[in-house]
Design a protein around this motif. Structure first.
Motif, PDB file in Angstrom:
ATOM      1  N   GLN A  43      -3.722  57.869 -19.764  1.00  0.00           N
ATOM      2  CA  GLN A  43      -3.338  56.496 -20.062  1.00  0.00           C
ATOM      3  C   GLN A  43      -1.963  56.459 -20.727  1.00  0.00           C
ATOM      4  O   GLN A  43      -1.591  57.373 -21.442  1.00  0.00           O
ATOM      5  CB  GLN A  43      -4.342  55.829 -21.009  1.00  0.00           C
ATOM      6  CG  GLN A  43      -5.750  55.713 -20.480  1.00  0.00           C
ATOM      7  CD  GLN A  43      -6.694  55.113 -21.521  1.00  0.00           C
ATOM      8  OE1 GLN A  43      -6.280  54.727 -22.615  1.00  0.00           O
ATOM      9  NE2 GLN A  43      -7.980  55.042 -21.170  1.00  0.00           N
ATOM     10  N   ASP A  44      -1.235  55.368 -20.484  1.00  0.00           N
ATOM     11  CA  ASP A  44      -0.049  55.012 -21.245  1.00  0.00           C
ATOM     12  C   ASP A  44      -0.299  53.640 -21.853  1.00  0.00           C
ATOM     13  O   ASP A  44      -1.008  52.814 -21.265  1.00  0.00           O
ATOM     14  CB  ASP A  44       1.193  54.957 -20.357  1.00  0.00           C
ATOM     15  CG  ASP A  44       1.698  56.342 -19.985  1.00  0.00           C
ATOM     16  OD1 ASP A  44       1.165  57.335 -20.526  1.00  0.00           O
ATOM     17  OD2 ASP A  44       2.614  56.420 -19.144  1.00  0.00           O
ATOM     18  N   ALA A  45       0.275  53.383 -23.032  1.00  0.00           N
ATOM     19  CA  ALA A  45       0.124  52.089 -23.696  1.00  0.00           C
ATOM     20  C   ALA A  45       1.489  51.427 -23.818  1.00  0.00           C
ATOM     21  O   ALA A  45       2.449  52.044 -24.313  1.00  0.00           O
ATOM     22  CB  ALA A  45      -0.512  52.262 -25.071  1.00  0.00           C
ATOM     23  N   ILE A  46       1.592  50.182 -23.361  1.00  0.00           N
ATOM     24  CA  ILE A  46       2.849  49.432 -23.401  1.00  0.00           C
ATOM     25  C   ILE A  46       2.651  48.211 -24.299  1.00  0.00           C
ATOM     26  O   ILE A  46       1.803  47.354 -24.012  1.00  0.00           O
ATOM     27  CB  ILE A  46       3.270  48.993 -21.985  1.00  0.00           C
ATOM     28  CG1 ILE A  46       3.318  50.197 -21.043  1.00  0.00           C
ATOM     29  CG2 ILE A  46       4.605  48.269 -22.021  1.00  0.00           C
ATOM     30  CD1 ILE A  46       3.543  49.824 -19.592  1.00  0.00           C
ATOM     31  N   PHE A  47       3.418  48.119 -25.370  1.00  0.00           N
ATOM     32  CA  PHE A  47       3.346  46.967 -26.274  1.00  0.00           C
ATOM     33  C   PHE A  47       4.254  45.854 -25.740  1.00  0.00           C
ATOM     34  O   PHE A  47       5.421  46.093 -25.430  1.00  0.00           O
ATOM     35  CB  PHE A  47       3.772  47.367 -27.687  1.00  0.00           C
ATOM     36  CG  PHE A  47       2.650  47.913 -28.516  1.00  0.00           C
ATOM     37  CD1 PHE A  47       2.106  47.163 -29.553  1.00  0.00           C
ATOM     38  CD2 PHE A  47       2.122  49.166 -28.261  1.00  0.00           C
ATOM     39  CE1 PHE A  47       1.055  47.655 -30.325  1.00  0.00           C
ATOM     40  CE2 PHE A  47       1.085  49.674 -29.025  1.00  0.00           C
ATOM     41  CZ  PHE A  47       0.536  48.920 -30.053  1.00  0.00           C
ATOM     42  N   LEU A  48       3.690  44.658 -25.639  1.00  0.00           N
ATOM     43  CA  LEU A  48       4.417  43.484 -25.147  1.00  0.00           C
ATOM     44  C   LEU A  48       4.420  42.402 -26.215  1.00  0.00           C
ATOM     45  O   LEU A  48       3.403  42.151 -26.880  1.00  0.00           O
ATOM     46  CB  LEU A  48       3.761  42.937 -23.878  1.00  0.00           C
ATOM     47  CG  LEU A  48       3.576  43.891 -22.697  1.00  0.00           C
ATOM     48  CD1 LEU A  48       2.721  43.253 -21.607  1.00  0.00           C
ATOM     49  CD2 LEU A  48       4.928  44.296 -22.128  1.00  0.00           C
ATOM     50  N   HIS A  49       5.556  41.744 -26.387  1.00  0.00           N
ATOM     51  CA  HIS A  49       5.661  40.610 -27.312  1.00  0.00           C
ATOM     52  C   HIS A  49       6.454  39.516 -26.604  1.00  0.00           C
ATOM     53  O   HIS A  49       7.595  39.751 -26.176  1.00  0.00           O
ATOM     54  CB  HIS A  49       6.355  41.027 -28.610  1.00  0.00           C
ATOM     55  CG  HIS A  49       6.438  39.925 -29.625  1.00  0.00           C
ATOM     56  ND1 HIS A  49       5.322  39.370 -30.216  1.00  0.00           N
ATOM     57  CD2 HIS A  49       7.519  39.277 -30.154  1.00  0.00           C
ATOM     58  CE1 HIS A  49       5.686  38.432 -31.054  1.00  0.00           C
ATOM     59  NE2 HIS A  49       7.027  38.356 -31.039  1.00  0.00           N
ATOM     60  N   ASN A  50       5.820  38.366 -26.451  1.00  0.00           N
ATOM     61  CA  ASN A  50       6.432  37.253 -25.715  1.00  0.00           C
ATOM     62  C   ASN A  50       6.817  37.657 -24.293  1.00  0.00           C
ATOM     63  O   ASN A  50       7.857  37.249 -23.765  1.00  0.00           O
ATOM     64  CB  ASN A  50       7.661  36.730 -26.462  1.00  0.00           C
ATOM     65  CG  ASN A  50       7.288  36.074 -27.777  1.00  0.00           C
ATOM     66  OD1 ASN A  50       6.190  35.517 -27.928  1.00  0.00           O
ATOM     67  ND2 ASN A  50       8.200  36.128 -28.758  1.00  0.00           N
ATOM     68  N   LYS A  52       7.807  40.503 -23.162  1.00  0.00           N
ATOM     69  CA  LYS A  52       8.819  41.541 -23.034  1.00  0.00           C
ATOM     70  C   LYS A  52       8.280  42.861 -23.571  1.00  0.00           C
ATOM     71  O   LYS A  52       7.508  42.887 -24.520  1.00  0.00           O
ATOM     72  CB  LYS A  52      10.087  41.147 -23.799  1.00  0.00           C
ATOM     73  CG  LYS A  52      10.777  39.910 -23.232  1.00  0.00           C
ATOM     74  CD  LYS A  52      12.052  39.601 -24.014  1.00  0.00           C
ATOM     75  CE  LYS A  52      12.739  38.367 -23.435  1.00  0.00           C
ATOM     76  NZ  LYS A  52      13.984  38.033 -24.188  1.00  0.00           N
ATOM     77  N   ILE A  53       8.747  43.947 -22.974  1.00  0.00           N
ATOM     78  CA  ILE A  53       8.316  45.276 -23.402  1.00  0.00           C
ATOM     79  C   ILE A  53       8.956  45.614 -24.744  1.00  0.00           C
ATOM     80  O   ILE A  53      10.190  45.576 -24.894  1.00  0.00           O
ATOM     81  CB  ILE A  53       8.695  46.340 -22.353  1.00  0.00           C
ATOM     82  CG1 ILE A  53       7.945  46.100 -21.035  1.00  0.00           C
ATOM     83  CG2 ILE A  53       8.384  47.742 -22.884  1.00  0.00           C
ATOM     84  CD1 ILE A  53       8.303  47.090 -19.941  1.00  0.00           C
ATOM     85  N   GLU A  54       8.124  45.950 -25.737  1.00  0.00           N
ATOM     86  CA  GLU A  54       8.596  46.346 -27.053  1.00  0.00           C
ATOM     87  C   GLU A  54       8.642  47.872 -27.189  1.00  0.00           C
ATOM     88  O   GLU A  54       9.517  48.419 -27.857  1.00  0.00           O
ATOM     89  CB  GLU A  54       7.677  45.765 -28.138  1.00  0.00           C
ATOM     90  CG  GLU A  54       7.774  44.265 -28.284  1.00  0.00           C
ATOM     91  CD  GLU A  54       9.099  43.836 -28.900  1.00  0.00           C
ATOM     92  OE1 GLU A  54       9.682  44.641 -29.657  1.00  0.00           O
ATOM     93  OE2 GLU A  54       9.557  42.718 -28.615  1.00  0.00           O
ATOM     94  N   GLY A  55       7.700  48.545 -26.564  1.00  0.00           N
ATOM     95  CA  GLY A  55       7.670  50.000 -26.657  1.00  0.00           C
ATOM     96  C   GLY A  55       6.624  50.582 -25.733  1.00  0.00           C
ATOM     97  O   GLY A  55       5.635  49.925 -25.398  1.00  0.00           O
ATOM     98  N   ILE A  56       6.865  51.825 -25.258  1.00  0.00           N
ATOM     99  CA  ILE A  56       5.943  52.521 -24.357  1.00  0.00           C
ATOM    100  C   ILE A  56       5.507  53.815 -25.035  1.00  0.00           C
ATOM    101  O   ILE A  56       6.353  54.608 -25.496  1.00  0.00           O
ATOM    102  CB  ILE A  56       6.616  52.840 -23.006  1.00  0.00           C
ATOM    103  CG1 ILE A  56       7.062  51.544 -22.323  1.00  0.00           C
ATOM    104  CG2 ILE A  56       5.661  53.616 -22.102  1.00  0.00           C
ATOM    105  CD1 ILE A  56       7.855  51.775 -21.044  1.00  0.00           C
ATOM    106  N   PHE A  57       4.205  54.022 -25.116  1.00  0.00           N
ATOM    107  CA  PHE A  57       3.647  55.199 -25.775  1.00  0.00           C
ATOM    108  C   PHE A  57       2.812  55.985 -24.757  1.00  0.00           C
ATOM    109  O   PHE A  57       1.851  55.459 -24.195  1.00  0.00           O
ATOM    110  CB  PHE A  57       2.808  54.778 -26.982  1.00  0.00           C
ATOM    111  CG  PHE A  57       3.599  53.991 -27.988  1.00  0.00           C
ATOM    112  CD1 PHE A  57       4.265  54.641 -29.003  1.00  0.00           C
ATOM    113  CD2 PHE A  57       3.705  52.611 -27.892  1.00  0.00           C
ATOM    114  CE1 PHE A  57       5.021  53.926 -29.935  1.00  0.00           C
ATOM    115  CE2 PHE A  57       4.453  51.890 -28.809  1.00  0.00           C
ATOM    116  CZ  PHE A  57       5.111  52.545 -29.829  1.00  0.00           C
ATOM    117  N   GLU A  58       3.223  57.240 -24.529  1.00  0.00           N
ATOM    118  CA  GLU A  58       2.643  58.032 -23.440  1.00  0.00           C
ATOM    119  C   GLU A  58       1.779  59.192 -23.925  1.00  0.00           C
ATOM    120  O   GLU A  58       1.004  59.736 -23.142  1.00  0.00           O
ATOM    121  CB  GLU A  58       3.767  58.582 -22.557  1.00  0.00           C
ATOM    122  CG  GLU A  58       4.621  57.484 -21.924  1.00  0.00           C
ATOM    123  CD  GLU A  58       5.787  58.044 -21.132  1.00  0.00           C
ATOM    124  OE1 GLU A  58       6.084  59.253 -21.309  1.00  0.00           O
ATOM    125  OE2 GLU A  58       6.382  57.301 -20.345  1.00  0.00           O
TER     126      GLU A  58
END
Length: 326
Positions: A43-50, A52-58
């Protein structure tokens, strides 16, 4: 207090992971101070705010949101958790594995061919492989409006294009319609490249495409098998005789009135003629071998009398002693 405790989340994770799910969106909740992010293998986790991509954690593992996640988010680095206040974000969990999907044509694909004016009806089946390769495009085109996406959704998209692509690559370069399996690798390679272009716009890539088999209608397959049998036998007349013999022996050639009777009669005559030829060939050497002895014992008169030795001129009795000579 109860209201806030129900709204805030202690753990951010893919709660009901499914092998056939390409992504799943954790949303509509706020993260409070002390919350943890759990990323499982694959799995990868992608943080989104409004949106838009805030950060990708792999990297798989367990992370503290306040101390290990927030400091790395692009626009939320200065966010401070206050009393009973949380951060409302979306987290997109992406399945990073390569998916393998079986495919098969729902209806026969009519391939143009000079031998059949209406086209050759062909079915095919095999597998294809794909995976997510562009998170930005995936979010922009799919995840922005969907909370989850299944392998079946991609399969439907792919199979809707296969009929046209099969027709394109089978018809290309004048391939032998009756031996498509010999060209399966080249056909599959061309289809994979075209499909890859089609799924790039949703952030995915086709990593493999395979044609397991091409299937003809029964009538066409029977014709192919019969043609192959002719080539194997080599002698068409002999093949017809064998076919007729097999038909009579199996009882398939029966009834049918005069036509069937005539076929049986002709076959019987041919078999009888072959038997007579074989008998004559077997007897001929024996007759030739016996010719000499029969001629030697045919009653020819000796040149000299066996009793007195007087020369004989062809008489039946010796002129000197009367011995019978013939």
């Amino acid at each position: 207090m109860v209201f806030f405790s129900n709204q805030f989340a202690n753990v951010v994770e893919w709660e009901e992971f499914r092998e056939d799910m390409i992504f799943w969106k954790w949303s509509n909740r706020e993260i409070k101070k002390g919350s943890k992010l759990i990323i499982r293998p694959g799995q990868d986790a992608i943080f989104l705010h409004n949106g838009k991509i805030e950060g990708i954690f792999e990297e798989e593992g367990e992370y503290n949101v306040a101390s290990q996640i927030i400091p790395f988010l692009s626009t939320l680095k200065g966010f401070k958790f206050g009393f009973n206040s949380g951060m409302r974000v979306e987290v997109l969990f992406v399945n990073t594995k390569e998916f393998t999907v079986k495919w098969g044509t729902q209806n026969p694909v009519m391939i143009p061919t000079p031998q059949l004016p209406g086209g050759m009806p062909i079915r095919a089946n095999g597998t294809f492989n794909f995976k997510v390769n562009d998170y930005v495009t995936l979010i922009d085109k799919v995840a922005g409006v969907k909370n989850s996406y299944l392998v079946e959704d991609v399969k439907i998209r792919i199979t809707s294009m296969l009929d046209q692509l099969l027709m394109k690559w089978i018809s290309r370069e004048g391939k032998d319609m009756f031996n498509l399996q010999a060209n399966a690798f080249d056909i599959a390679k061309g289809i994979r490249e075209d499909l890859d272009m089609q799924v790039l716009d949703i952030g995915m890539t086709i990593t493999g495409f395979n044609v397991m088999s091409f299937n003809y209608p029964k009538e066409i397959q029977d014709m192919i098998t019969k043609t192959a049998s002719h080539e194997m036998v080599g002698n068409l007349q002999k093949y017809q005789q064998i076919s007729m013999t097999d038909g009579i022996a199996s009882g398939n050639v029966k009834g049918g009135g005069a036509a069937a009777d005539m076929a049986g009669m002709m076959m019987g005559m041919n078999i009888a003629n072959e038997m007579m030829k074989n008998m004559n060939q077997d007897q001929k050497p024996q007759t030739e071998g016996n010719a000499a002895p029969s001629s030697s014992g045919s009653g020819q008169k000796p040149n000299f009398c066996p009793n007195c030795g007087t020369k004989n001129e062809g008489a039946n009795f010796c002129g000197n002693c009367g011995q019978k000579l013939g």
